[in-house]
Scaffold this motif. Structure first.
Motif, PDB file in Angstrom:
ATOM      1  N   GLY A 113       1.133   3.255  -9.485  1.00  0.00           N
ATOM      2  CA  GLY A 113       0.492   4.340  -8.757  1.00  0.00           C
ATOM      3  C   GLY A 113       0.706   5.676  -9.442  1.00  0.00           C
ATOM      4  O   GLY A 113      -0.215   6.493  -9.543  1.00  0.00           O
ATOM      5  N   ALA A 114       1.921   5.910  -9.949  1.00  0.00           N
ATOM      6  CA  ALA A 114       2.209   7.175 -10.621  1.00  0.00           C
ATOM      7  C   ALA A 114       1.474   7.274 -11.960  1.00  0.00           C
ATOM      8  O   ALA A 114       0.855   8.301 -12.285  1.00  0.00           O
ATOM      9  CB  ALA A 114       3.706   7.314 -10.826  1.00  0.00           C
ATOM     10  N   GLN A 115       1.530   6.221 -12.756  1.00  0.00           N
ATOM     11  CA  GLN A 115       0.894   6.260 -14.074  1.00  0.00           C
ATOM     12  C   GLN A 115      -0.627   6.327 -13.966  1.00  0.00           C
ATOM     13  O   GLN A 115      -1.285   7.011 -14.755  1.00  0.00           O
ATOM     14  CB  GLN A 115       1.320   5.030 -14.870  1.00  0.00           C
ATOM     15  CG  GLN A 115       2.787   5.030 -15.268  1.00  0.00           C
ATOM     16  CD  GLN A 115       3.195   3.769 -15.993  1.00  0.00           C
ATOM     17  OE1 GLN A 115       2.577   2.726 -15.819  1.00  0.00           O
ATOM     18  NE2 GLN A 115       4.268   3.859 -16.768  1.00  0.00           N
ATOM     19  N   ARG A 116      -1.184   5.625 -12.971  1.00  0.00           N
ATOM     20  CA  ARG A 116      -2.635   5.614 -12.843  1.00  0.00           C
ATOM     21  C   ARG A 116      -3.168   6.996 -12.514  1.00  0.00           C
ATOM     22  O   ARG A 116      -4.153   7.450 -13.100  1.00  0.00           O
ATOM     23  CB  ARG A 116      -3.035   4.621 -11.738  1.00  0.00           C
ATOM     24  CG  ARG A 116      -4.543   4.435 -11.597  1.00  0.00           C
ATOM     25  CD  ARG A 116      -5.151   3.903 -12.862  1.00  0.00           C
ATOM     26  NE  ARG A 116      -6.569   3.603 -12.673  1.00  0.00           N
ATOM     27  CZ  ARG A 116      -7.441   3.486 -13.666  1.00  0.00           C
ATOM     28  NH1 ARG A 116      -7.019   3.644 -14.923  1.00  0.00           N
ATOM     29  NH2 ARG A 116      -8.700   3.197 -13.415  1.00  0.00           N
ATOM     30  N   VAL A 117      -2.538   7.682 -11.584  1.00  0.00           N
ATOM     31  CA  VAL A 117      -2.989   9.018 -11.219  1.00  0.00           C
ATOM     32  C   VAL A 117      -2.783   9.985 -12.376  1.00  0.00           C
ATOM     33  O   VAL A 117      -3.634  10.827 -12.668  1.00  0.00           O
ATOM     34  CB  VAL A 117      -2.247   9.490  -9.955  1.00  0.00           C
ATOM     35  CG1 VAL A 117      -2.591  10.929  -9.642  1.00  0.00           C
ATOM     36  CG2 VAL A 117      -2.612   8.606  -8.782  1.00  0.00           C
ATOM     37  N   THR A 118      -1.650   9.864 -13.060  1.00  0.00           N
ATOM     38  CA  THR A 118      -1.385  10.743 -14.206  1.00  0.00           C
ATOM     39  C   THR A 118      -2.444  10.568 -15.290  1.00  0.00           C
ATOM     40  O   THR A 118      -2.949  11.541 -15.863  1.00  0.00           O
ATOM     41  CB  THR A 118       0.006  10.465 -14.771  1.00  0.00           C
ATOM     42  OG1 THR A 118       0.992  10.661 -13.744  1.00  0.00           O
ATOM     43  CG2 THR A 118       0.304  11.382 -15.935  1.00  0.00           C
ATOM     44  N   ASP A 170       0.825  -1.203   0.000  1.00  0.00           N
ATOM     45  CA  ASP A 170       0.000   0.000   0.000  1.00  0.00           C
ATOM     46  C   ASP A 170       0.863   1.259   0.000  1.00  0.00           C
ATOM     47  O   ASP A 170       0.581   2.225  -0.701  1.00  0.00           O
ATOM     48  CB  ASP A 170      -0.925  -0.025   1.221  1.00  0.00           C
ATOM     49  CG  ASP A 170      -1.814   1.202   1.269  1.00  0.00           C
ATOM     50  OD1 ASP A 170      -2.690   1.333   0.391  1.00  0.00           O
ATOM     51  OD2 ASP A 170      -1.625   2.042   2.176  1.00  0.00           O
ATOM     52  N   ALA A 171       1.941   1.259   0.810  1.00  0.00           N
ATOM     53  CA  ALA A 171       2.808   2.445   0.874  1.00  0.00           C
ATOM     54  C   ALA A 171       3.457   2.730  -0.483  1.00  0.00           C
ATOM     55  O   ALA A 171       3.652   3.891  -0.855  1.00  0.00           O
ATOM     56  CB  ALA A 171       3.878   2.250   1.941  1.00  0.00           C
ATOM     57  N   ALA A 172       3.794   1.674  -1.238  1.00  0.00           N
ATOM     58  CA  ALA A 172       4.404   1.876  -2.555  1.00  0.00           C
ATOM     59  C   ALA A 172       3.415   2.503  -3.523  1.00  0.00           C
ATOM     60  O   ALA A 172       3.762   3.405  -4.307  1.00  0.00           O
ATOM     61  CB  ALA A 172       4.906   0.535  -3.097  1.00  0.00           C
ATOM     62  N   TYR A 173       2.145   2.043  -3.515  1.00  0.00           N
ATOM     63  CA  TYR A 173       1.126   2.654  -4.373  1.00  0.00           C
ATOM     64  C   TYR A 173       0.922   4.123  -4.012  1.00  0.00           C
ATOM     65  O   TYR A 173       0.808   4.987  -4.890  1.00  0.00           O
ATOM     66  CB  TYR A 173      -0.187   1.888  -4.241  1.00  0.00           C
ATOM     67  CG  TYR A 173      -0.205   0.559  -4.959  1.00  0.00           C
ATOM     68  CD1 TYR A 173      -0.186   0.490  -6.350  1.00  0.00           C
ATOM     69  CD2 TYR A 173      -0.242  -0.640  -4.255  1.00  0.00           C
ATOM     70  CE1 TYR A 173      -0.203  -0.738  -7.005  1.00  0.00           C
ATOM     71  CE2 TYR A 173      -0.254  -1.866  -4.892  1.00  0.00           C
ATOM     72  CZ  TYR A 173      -0.240  -1.917  -6.273  1.00  0.00           C
ATOM     73  OH  TYR A 173      -0.259  -3.124  -6.924  1.00  0.00           O
ATOM     74  N   ARG A 174       0.882   4.414  -2.734  1.00  0.00           N
ATOM     75  CA  ARG A 174       0.680   5.803  -2.308  1.00  0.00           C
ATOM     76  C   ARG A 174       1.877   6.682  -2.691  1.00  0.00           C
ATOM     77  O   ARG A 174       1.715   7.841  -3.089  1.00  0.00           O
ATOM     78  CB  ARG A 174       0.466   5.846  -0.794  1.00  0.00           C
ATOM     79  CG  ARG A 174      -0.855   5.222  -0.342  1.00  0.00           C
ATOM     80  CD  ARG A 174      -0.945   5.211   1.183  1.00  0.00           C
ATOM     81  NE  ARG A 174      -2.207   4.654   1.617  1.00  0.00           N
ATOM     82  CZ  ARG A 174      -3.319   5.373   1.808  1.00  0.00           C
ATOM     83  NH1 ARG A 174      -3.282   6.664   1.579  1.00  0.00           N
ATOM     84  NH2 ARG A 174      -4.434   4.801   2.218  1.00  0.00           N
ATOM     85  N   TYR A 175       3.064   6.115  -2.541  1.00  0.00           N
ATOM     86  CA  TYR A 175       4.247   6.880  -2.918  1.00  0.00           C
ATOM     87  C   TYR A 175       4.227   7.192  -4.410  1.00  0.00           C
ATOM     88  O   TYR A 175       4.517   8.319  -4.830  1.00  0.00           O
ATOM     89  CB  TYR A 175       5.500   6.094  -2.546  1.00  0.00           C
ATOM     90  CG  TYR A 175       6.789   6.704  -3.052  1.00  0.00           C
ATOM     91  CD1 TYR A 175       7.237   7.935  -2.579  1.00  0.00           C
ATOM     92  CD2 TYR A 175       7.560   6.044  -4.003  1.00  0.00           C
ATOM     93  CE1 TYR A 175       8.410   8.494  -3.034  1.00  0.00           C
ATOM     94  CE2 TYR A 175       8.738   6.593  -4.464  1.00  0.00           C
ATOM     95  CZ  TYR A 175       9.159   7.820  -3.979  1.00  0.00           C
ATOM     96  OH  TYR A 175      10.320   8.375  -4.443  1.00  0.00           O
ATOM     97  N   GLY A 176       3.868   6.191  -5.235  1.00  0.00           N
ATOM     98  CA  GLY A 176       3.769   6.437  -6.676  1.00  0.00           C
ATOM     99  C   GLY A 176       2.737   7.488  -7.005  1.00  0.00           C
ATOM    100  O   GLY A 176       2.930   8.327  -7.893  1.00  0.00           O
ATOM    101  N   SER A 177       1.600   7.488  -6.279  1.00  0.00           N
ATOM    102  CA  SER A 177       0.568   8.489  -6.518  1.00  0.00           C
ATOM    103  C   SER A 177       1.063   9.892  -6.211  1.00  0.00           C
ATOM    104  O   SER A 177       0.711  10.854  -6.897  1.00  0.00           O
ATOM    105  CB  SER A 177      -0.658   8.169  -5.660  1.00  0.00           C
ATOM    106  OG  SER A 177      -1.183   6.902  -5.974  1.00  0.00           O
TER     107      SER A 177
END
Length: 393
Positions: A381-386, A331-338
């Motif tokens: 997480g980063a690509q999804r939010v972008t 979960d922390a990795a997904y949040r960090y990517g976001s």
């Protein structure tokens, strides 16, 4: 020194679920024991002497608490099993494992055995009787209904025993409040002490060594000679005076060497120690958990461009689900990517260029977490939010 965490559950399903999560979190199956080890009916009224069965309830709790020490604790847990409860034990190698086991087991509503045993004593119970039959299903339902009316449910009672002394002690005693959750903020402190270590030394041997010596001494030896000479002459007056009986005695004397030894101190060996004081700078890192509170809107998306948790869970199931473990580990990795999507310098479509910097930042903030294990979660997480932000515009 080993720690043993002990929990009592009224529901076999809850105890089984707690055991499964303990094993999934890294505990060995041999370190986790559930008694009874399978869901059986408690309606049998057959009298059983559990103390004669080394592999039964008596043997299980004797191995846990010892033969003589803590008889009260041993009997209380055995009585809980007789009354239809399940006992789950976990052997932890260190304090971190012990705390993790307590946290996992408390999620599945263990009972507070201290309050439970107090209720038994108030009802006339005087101690565990190995010959007493287990309660039937109806008796278990009736008894637990009395717990509800007397307020003995709703608290957790995980206990821990230390392997050397087998002394049980309540490690947690929390009251559940509907709709609230307590999140502890944990901070490590650096404690620097000192200890003596062996750095080598000197061993002095004293031995006796013999050395041959040679000295010269002059010795005198005496030898008596007796000679006879023929003489023909007149006897003199002196000869006549000596003309009588008598004896003359001569003795030989020789000298012999006499050896004597005397000891003298010719050298001294002095052994001692020089003691100096030095100051050493200790550098280390301490960890602290930071709790961030994020306000969620009424819609399905998170604020600041973060996607709903279900998107991440779906991706985790596809990418990591077959590897075992839990979503919470990622979960922390997904949040960090976001969070990366909100930075001007970050571009998700140029991942190969930004990955070294992202990796360095992650490993700095999350020591002990392998980047190769979580990098797919960070990137998703980063690509999804972008992508969500681009569609909204």
């Amino acid at each position: 020194m080993d720690n043993t965490v002990v929990g009592v559950f009224d529901s076999y399903a809850q105890a089984q679920s707690a055991m499964n999560e303990l094993i999934a979190s890294g505990f060995s199956r041999t370190d986790v024991q559930l008694n009874p080890d399978q869901e059986t009916s408690a309606s049998s009224t057959t009298t059983t002497d559990n103390t004669s069965d080394s592999g039964g309830i008596g043997g299980f709790f004797r191995s846990l608490f010892g033969m003589d020490d803590q008889v009260g604790d041993r009997d209380t847990y055995a009585e809980a099993v007789r009354r239809g409860s399940c006992v789950l034990t976990v052997n932890a190698d260190n304090d971190e494992q012990r705390d993790r086991a307590i946290d996992i087991m408390n999620r599945y509503d263990p009972v507070d055995l201290d309050e439970r045993s107090t209720h038994w004593r108030n009802s006339g119970w005087t101690g565990y009787d190995a010959s007493a039959p287990r309660l039937t299903d109806d008796e278990i339902v009736q008894e637990r209904s009395r717990y509800s009316t007397t307020g003995t449910t709703g608290t957790t009672g995980i206990t821990g025993t230390t392997g050397a002394t087998s002394t049980a002690a309540n490690l947690t005693d929390t009251t559940r409040t509907e709709g609230s959750q307590t999140i502890p903020v944990i901070q490590e402190e650096l404690a620097v002490g000192k200890r003596q270590v062996q750095r080598g030394g000197v061993r002095v041997y004293q031995r006796v060594r013999e050395t041959p010596v040679t000295e010269s001494v002059q010795l005198r030896d005496e030898t008596i000679h007796v000679e006879r000479h023929k003489v023909d002459q007149p006897a003199s007056q002196a000869d006549l005076a000596a003309f009588k009986e008598g004896a003359i005695e001569l003795r030989e004397t020789d000298e012999e060497a006499v050896v004597g030894k005397s000891a003298r101190v010719v050298e001294e060996v002095v052994v001692g120690k020089d003691v100096t004081q030095r100051t050493e700078q200790i550098q280390d890192t301490v960890r602290r958990t930071d709790v961030e509170v994020e306000q969620l809107g009424a819609g399905t998306t998170r604020t600041a461009g973060m996607t709903d948790d279900s998107d991440f869970r779906t991706h985790w199931q596809t990418a990591y689900g077959q590897q075992g473990g839990r979503y919470e580990d990622y979960d922390a990795a997904y949040r960090y990517g976001s969070s990366l999507s909100s930075r001007d310098r970050f571009q998700a479509d140029r991942w190969n260029e930004v990955e070294p910097q992202v990796r360095s930042e992650w490993e700095s903030n999350n020591p002990g977490s392998a980047w190769d294990k979580v990098k797919d979660a960070v990137r998703y997480g980063a690509q999804r939010v972008t992508n969500n932000q681009q569609r909204n515009h």
